[in-house]
Design a protein around this motif. Structure first.
Motif, PDB file in Angstrom:
ATOM      1  N   HIS A 125      39.791  12.363 -33.276  1.00  0.00           N
ATOM      2  CA  HIS A 125      41.049  11.988 -32.398  1.00  0.00           C
ATOM      3  C   HIS A 125      40.965  13.007 -31.209  1.00  0.00           C
ATOM      4  O   HIS A 125      40.614  14.054 -31.379  1.00  0.00           O
ATOM      5  CB  HIS A 125      42.309  12.089 -33.199  1.00  0.00           C
TER       6      HIS A 125
ATOM      7  N   SER B 298      43.236  11.358 -40.236  1.00  0.00           N
ATOM      8  CA  SER B 298      43.291  10.347 -39.461  1.00  0.00           C
ATOM      9  C   SER B 298      44.178   9.434 -40.289  1.00  0.00           C
ATOM     10  O   SER B 298      44.399   8.308 -40.108  1.00  0.00           O
ATOM     11  CB  SER B 298      41.874   9.464 -39.531  1.00  0.00           C
TER      12      SER B 298
ATOM     13  N   HIS C  39      42.107   1.111 -36.294  1.00  0.00           N
ATOM     14  CA  HIS C  39      41.571   1.079 -37.966  1.00  0.00           C
ATOM     15  C   HIS C  39      41.879   0.049 -38.808  1.00  0.00           C
ATOM     16  O   HIS C  39      42.792  -0.939 -38.367  1.00  0.00           O
ATOM     17  CB  HIS C  39      42.090   2.753 -38.370  1.00  0.00           C
TER      18      HIS C  39
ATOM     19  N   HIS D 235      44.495   5.007 -32.283  1.00  0.00           N
ATOM     20  CA  HIS D 235      44.254   6.497 -31.941  1.00  0.00           C
ATOM     21  C   HIS D 235      43.436   6.558 -30.680  1.00  0.00           C
ATOM     22  O   HIS D 235      42.441   5.684 -30.589  1.00  0.00           O
ATOM     23  CB  HIS D 235      43.849   7.441 -32.810  1.00  0.00           C
TER      24      HIS D 235
ATOM     25  N   HIS E  48      40.504   8.319 -29.221  1.00  0.00           N
ATOM     26  CA  HIS E  48      39.401   9.308 -29.921  1.00  0.00           C
ATOM     27  C   HIS E  48      38.620  10.045 -28.571  1.00  0.00           C
ATOM     28  O   HIS E  48      38.867   9.619 -27.410  1.00  0.00           O
ATOM     29  CB  HIS E  48      38.409   8.639 -30.437  1.00  0.00           C
TER      30      HIS E  48
HETATM   31 CU    CU Z   1      41.613   6.913 -35.076  1.00  0.00          CU
END
Ligand code: CU
Length: 185
Positions: A91, A166, A155, A73, A75
Motif C-alpha cells: 500500500h 492489508s 482485492h 487501495h 498501492h
Molecule cells: Cu491493497
C-alpha cells in the motif's frame, strides 16, 4: 467509448464479452480513463483519477467482478503484472503507518473505503483519498504518483480496516496503473 445523453449525464460503454452501460453525473474534472485489468490480464473496465480540493477522487467502472464487498487501495508502484499484481507493491504508505482507518497506528495513506460489486458483477462507484495530492505539490507524504508511479488495486474480500498490512482483504483481483494526466472535460 464515451457517449453523452443530454446535459448532466455521461455514460460509459464497455465491450468485454458483454455490453453494459454505466451512467454517472458529470464531474467538473476527470482524469483520462485507464484500463482496469483482472488476474487474467483482461481489461474489465476503467479507472479515472483526478485532483479535488479534498483529495484525490477515483471513478471506477468495471464488469465481471465477484459480487460483494471488496477492499480497494492505492498501492505504491505503477505496475500491474497479472496474475497476482505483486508488482504493484505494498500500500502507498509514505507516513510509515499501519494499515486500516480503524487501526490506532493507521491508516496507510493509500487506504480507501470498501466498494460493493453488484450481483451482476458491475462496479460503478466513486471513492476519495482525503488530503492526497495526485501529482507534484506537497500533499500528505508527497504525490500519489511519484517516480515509480502508483496503482489502484481491488482485492478479493472486504477490508476489515484494522489488520496490517492489508485488512485481510485477500488476493489482488484487479489492478489499474494510475496516469498523471488530468484533463478537464
Ligand atoms: Cu491493497
Amino acid at each position: 467509448m464515451r457517449l453523452r445523453f443530454g446535459p448532466g449525464v455521461k455514460c460509459f460503454v464497455f465491450l468485454v464479452g458483454a455490453t453494459i452501460a454505466g451512467c454517472a453525473p458529470i464531474e467538473p474534472t476527470g482524469g483520462t480513463p485507464v484500463a482496469l485489468v483482472n488476474a487474467s490480464g483482461q481489461s474489465i473496465g476503467s479507472i479515472r483519477a483526478w485532483q479535488t480540493a479534498g483529495g484525490v477522487t477515483f471513478r471506477i467502472d468495471a464488469i465481471g467482478l465477484p459480487h460483494g464487498i471488496h477492499g480497494i487501495h492505492v498501492h505504491s508502484v505503477g505496475r500491474c503484472d497479472p496474475p497476482d499484481f505483486a508488482s504493484a507493491g505494498p500500500h502507498w504508505n509514505p507516513g510509515a503507518r499501519k494499515h486500516g482507518m480503524n487501526n490506532p497506528a493507521g491508516p496507510h495513506a493509500g487506504d480507501l473505503p470498501n466498494v460493493e460489486v453488484a450481483a451482476n458483477g458491475v462496479l460503478a462507484t466513486t471513492v476519495t483519498l482525503p488530503g492526497a495530492t495526485l501529482v507534484g505539490g506537497v500533499g500528505v507524504g508527497g504525490a500519489v504518483i511519484d517516480a515509480d508511479g502508483a496503482a489502484l488495486v481491488i482485492h478479493g474480500q472486504a477490508d476489515d480496516y484494522v489488520t496490517d498490512p492489508s485488512g485481510n482483504s485477500g488476493p489482488r483481483i484487479a489492478c489499474a496503473v494510475l496516469q498523471p494526466v488530468a484533463e478537464v472535460r
